[in-house]
Design an enzyme around this catalytic site. Structure first.
Site, PDB file in Angstrom:
ATOM      1  N   GLY A   1      22.854  72.941 -12.224  1.00 55.20           N
ATOM      2  CA  GLY A   1      22.019  71.734 -12.191  1.00 55.20           C
ATOM      3  C   GLY A   1      21.333  71.463 -13.520  1.00 55.20           C
ATOM      4  O   GLY A   1      20.982  70.317 -13.817  1.00 55.20           O
TER       5      GLY A   1
ATOM      6  N   GLU B   1      28.790  77.166 -10.583  1.00 55.74           N
ATOM      7  CA  GLU B   1      28.636  77.039  -9.128  1.00 55.74           C
ATOM      8  C   GLU B   1      29.723  77.772  -8.346  1.00 55.74           C
ATOM      9  O   GLU B   1      29.469  78.305  -7.262  1.00 55.74           O
ATOM     10  CB  GLU B   1      28.625  75.551  -8.715  1.00 55.74           C
ATOM     11  CG  GLU B   1      27.325  74.830  -9.019  1.00 55.74           C
ATOM     12  CD  GLU B   1      27.260  74.262 -10.431  1.00 55.74           C
ATOM     13  OE1 GLU B   1      28.115  74.605 -11.263  1.00 55.74           O
ATOM     14  OE2 GLU B   1      26.347  73.461 -10.699  1.00 55.74           O
TER      15      GLU B   1
HETATM   16  N1  DAK Z   1      17.508  79.934  -9.496  1.00 54.40           N
HETATM   17  C1  DAK Z   1      16.460  80.738  -9.195  1.00 54.40           C
HETATM   18  N2  DAK Z   1      16.027  81.731  -9.997  1.00 54.40           N
HETATM   19  C2  DAK Z   1      16.718  81.954 -11.136  1.00 54.40           C
HETATM   20  C3  DAK Z   1      17.829  81.138 -11.509  1.00 54.40           C
HETATM   21  C4  DAK Z   1      18.221  80.089 -10.627  1.00 54.40           C
HETATM   22  N3  DAK Z   1      19.232  79.245 -10.895  1.00 54.40           N
HETATM   23  N4  DAK Z   1      18.301  81.597 -12.683  1.00 54.40           N
HETATM   24  C5  DAK Z   1      17.504  82.630 -13.035  1.00 54.40           C
HETATM   25  N5  DAK Z   1      16.554  82.839 -12.106  1.00 54.40           N
HETATM   26  C6  DAK Z   1      15.493  83.850 -12.105  1.00 54.40           C
HETATM   27  C7  DAK Z   1      16.095  85.236 -11.856  1.00 54.40           C
HETATM   28  O1  DAK Z   1      16.278  85.451 -10.462  1.00 54.40           O
HETATM   29  C8  DAK Z   1      15.014  86.126 -12.439  1.00 54.40           C
HETATM   30  O2  DAK Z   1      13.944  86.206 -11.514  1.00 54.40           O
HETATM   31  P1  DAK Z   1      13.151  87.607 -11.294  1.00 54.40           P
HETATM   32  O3  DAK Z   1      14.192  88.587 -10.866  1.00 54.40           O
HETATM   33  O4  DAK Z   1      12.558  87.939 -12.653  1.00 54.40           O
HETATM   34  O5  DAK Z   1      12.138  87.273 -10.243  1.00 54.40           O
HETATM   35  C9  DAK Z   1      14.522  85.323 -13.640  1.00 54.40           C
HETATM   36  O6  DAK Z   1      14.917  83.958 -13.394  1.00 54.40           O
HETATM   37  C10 DAK Z   1      15.153  85.770 -14.945  1.00 54.40           C
HETATM   38  O7  DAK Z   1      16.558  85.767 -14.767  1.00 54.40           O
HETATM   39  P2  DAK Z   1      17.472  87.054 -15.111  1.00 54.40           P
HETATM   40  O8  DAK Z   1      16.699  88.313 -14.951  1.00 54.40           O
HETATM   41  O9  DAK Z   1      18.739  86.914 -14.327  1.00 54.40           O
HETATM   42  O10 DAK Z   1      17.745  86.805 -16.663  1.00 54.40           O
HETATM   43  P3  DAK Z   1      19.012  87.239 -17.504  1.00 54.40           P
HETATM   44  O11 DAK Z   1      18.669  86.975 -18.917  1.00 54.40           O
HETATM   45  O12 DAK Z   1      19.477  88.618 -17.127  1.00 54.40           O
HETATM   46  O13 DAK Z   1      20.164  86.228 -17.044  1.00 54.40           O
HETATM   47  C11 DAK Z   1      21.083  84.056 -16.498  1.00 54.40           C
HETATM   48  C12 DAK Z   1      20.019  84.858 -17.319  1.00 54.40           C
HETATM   49  C13 DAK Z   1      20.779  82.564 -16.699  1.00 54.40           C
HETATM   50  C14 DAK Z   1      22.478  84.361 -17.061  1.00 54.40           C
HETATM   51  C15 DAK Z   1      20.993  84.461 -15.026  1.00 54.40           C
HETATM   52  O14 DAK Z   1      19.628  84.364 -14.599  1.00 54.40           O
HETATM   53  C16 DAK Z   1      21.829  83.600 -14.127  1.00 54.40           C
HETATM   54  O15 DAK Z   1      23.050  83.765 -14.040  1.00 54.40           O
HETATM   55  N6  DAK Z   1      21.179  82.679 -13.397  1.00 54.40           N
HETATM   56  C17 DAK Z   1      21.831  81.840 -12.428  1.00 54.40           C
HETATM   57  C18 DAK Z   1      22.607  80.737 -13.135  1.00 54.40           C
HETATM   58  C19 DAK Z   1      23.353  79.867 -12.148  1.00 54.40           C
HETATM   59  O16 DAK Z   1      24.192  80.346 -11.392  1.00 54.40           O
HETATM   60  N7  DAK Z   1      23.017  78.596 -12.166  1.00 54.40           N
HETATM   61  C20 DAK Z   1      23.622  77.640 -11.281  1.00 54.40           C
HETATM   62  C21 DAK Z   1      22.764  77.569 -10.066  1.00 54.40           C
HETATM   63  S1  DAK Z   1      23.577  76.668  -8.773  1.00 54.40           S
HETATM   64  C22 DAK Z   1      23.261  70.711  -4.311  1.00 54.40           C
HETATM   65  C23 DAK Z   1      23.495  70.129  -5.517  1.00 54.40           C
HETATM   66  C24 DAK Z   1      23.430  70.865  -6.675  1.00 54.40           C
HETATM   67  C25 DAK Z   1      23.206  72.214  -6.643  1.00 54.40           C
HETATM   68  C26 DAK Z   1      22.988  72.782  -5.441  1.00 54.40           C
HETATM   69  C27 DAK Z   1      23.016  72.050  -4.273  1.00 54.40           C
HETATM   70  N8  DAK Z   1      23.360  69.936  -3.117  1.00 54.40           N
HETATM   71  C28 DAK Z   1      24.072  68.685  -3.132  1.00 54.40           C
HETATM   72  C29 DAK Z   1      22.766  70.418  -1.915  1.00 54.40           C
HETATM   73  C30 DAK Z   1      23.185  72.950  -7.868  1.00 54.40           C
HETATM   74  C31 DAK Z   1      23.470  74.245  -7.900  1.00 54.40           C
HETATM   75  C32 DAK Z   1      23.187  75.078  -9.051  1.00 54.40           C
HETATM   76  O17 DAK Z   1      22.688  74.689 -10.065  1.00 54.40           O
END
Ligand code: DAK
Length: 260
Positions: A111, A134
């Site tokens: 997002g 995603e």
């Molecule tokens: N959401 C919630 N928390 C998140 C997050 C996220 N997307 N990304 C990071 N955090 C949080 C981590 O959980 C961690 O929290 P604590 O454990 O400290 O409490 C904190 O931020 C620091 O993250 P990391 O410890 O993981 O940090 P690193 O440097 O090790 O890694 C990273 C950074 C960005 C590579 C990693 O955090 C990561 O992979 N994050 C997730 C990235 C991701 O998958 N993003 C896409 C999200 S899905 C919808 C429409 C749209 C969407 C959904 C529904 N509908 C139509 C219903 C959209 C979906 C998305 O965007």
């Protein structure tokens, strides 16, 4: 205006909206999207603001995506409401009557990448990272990524990014046209402000019509789009700013645009 998840600063006709949840890498939850909607509604009415910059708080992230913790246990109806709100915020920014610049200062994932793509101009710091991961979560991009990314970088590159969930760096993002320019981290905001200030001194009505012409025209065939451009061009001649811009040129002085 006070927000829990946003910071808003205004200076010289430029507003900077900072998404401020650094502990969650500025992930977008429902409350943050609601605040963004309210913030942009207020900025639309604010005649002192001509250009908006969006960035993320902290040094690590622009926006690391929709908030996975918030989404994890959503009921289908809440998931639908969340998706609808996300789409609405992205469309609001895309159709916002003032230019919106994304200053991407770290992770722009899911997002967060979709938010950047909804902006008019994207500038990145050298440490920015981009991707649509995603598919790693078993979902598809849901805030317009499957539609806007191919329109921006072409279908083949978008397919690769979206199917693989690959994360790319700022240099690669610049090479494929996902961002316009890459700056050292401490130069990103100053450079975005400089560009925003330059745009803010141009004829505001003309800039607004340029955005409309480009966005709407790109959804039309070329012949219709050129007719549409001609209509908007004609509209300029009913504005005081057109008289002022041309008079200023002929009188060899800087124009004083009033947005009238
Ligand atoms: N959401 C919630 N928390 C998140 C997050 C996220 N997307 N990304 C990071 N955090 C949080 C981590 O959980 C961690 O929290 P604590 O454990 O400290 O409490 C904190 O931020 C620091 O993250 P990391 O410890 O993981 O940090 P690193 O440097 O090790 O890694 C990273 C950074 C960005 C590579 C990693 O955090 C990561 O992979 N994050 C997730 C990235 C991701 O998958 N993003 C896409 C999200 S899905 C919808 C429409 C749209 C969407 C959904 C529904 N509908 C139509 C219903 C959209 C979906 C998305 O965007």
């Amino acid at each position: 205006m006070d927000f829990n998840n946003l910071l808003l600063a205004k200076e010289e006709m430029v507003a900077v909206v900072t998404i401020n949840r650094p502990k969650a890498l500025n992930a977008l939850n429902y409350e943050t999207l609601m605040e963004m909607r309210a913030c942009f509604a207020a900025l639309q009415e604010d005649a002192d603001v001509r250009v908006v910059i969006i960035t993320g708080a902290g040094e690590k992230a622009f926006v690391a995506g929709a908030d996975i913790a918030y989404m994890q246990n959503l009921a289908p109806s809440a998931g639908k409401a969340f998706g609808k709100l996300g789409h609405e915020v992205m469309r609001t920014i895309e159709n916002f009557p003032k230019p919106v610049i994304a200053a991407i200062n770290g992770f722009a994932l899911g997002g967060g990448c979709e938010l950047a793509i909804s902006c008019d101009i994207r500038m990145a710091s050298q440490n920015a990272k981009f991707g649509q991961p995603e598919v790693n979560l078993g979902i598809i991009p849901g805030f317009g990524g499957t539609q806007r990314l191919p329109r921006l970088v072409g279908k083949g590159i978008a397919n690769e990014l979206i199917f693989s969930g690959n994360i790319i760096d700022a240099a690669e993002a610049c090479r494929i046209g996902l961002v316009n320019r890459v700056y050292a981290p401490d130069q990103l905001l100053p450079e975005c402000r400089a560009l925003a200030t330059r745009i803010a001194t141009r004829g505001p009505g003309a800039v607004r019509l340029c955005k409309e012409a480009i966005n709407n025209g790109m959804e039309m065939d070329l012949a219709r789009a050129c007719t549409y451009e001609a209509d908007l061009f004609a509209q300029c001649f009913s504005s005081l700013d057109q008289k002022e811009g041309m008079s200023a040129f002929l009188e060899k002085r800087a124009p004083n645009f009033q947005d009238k």
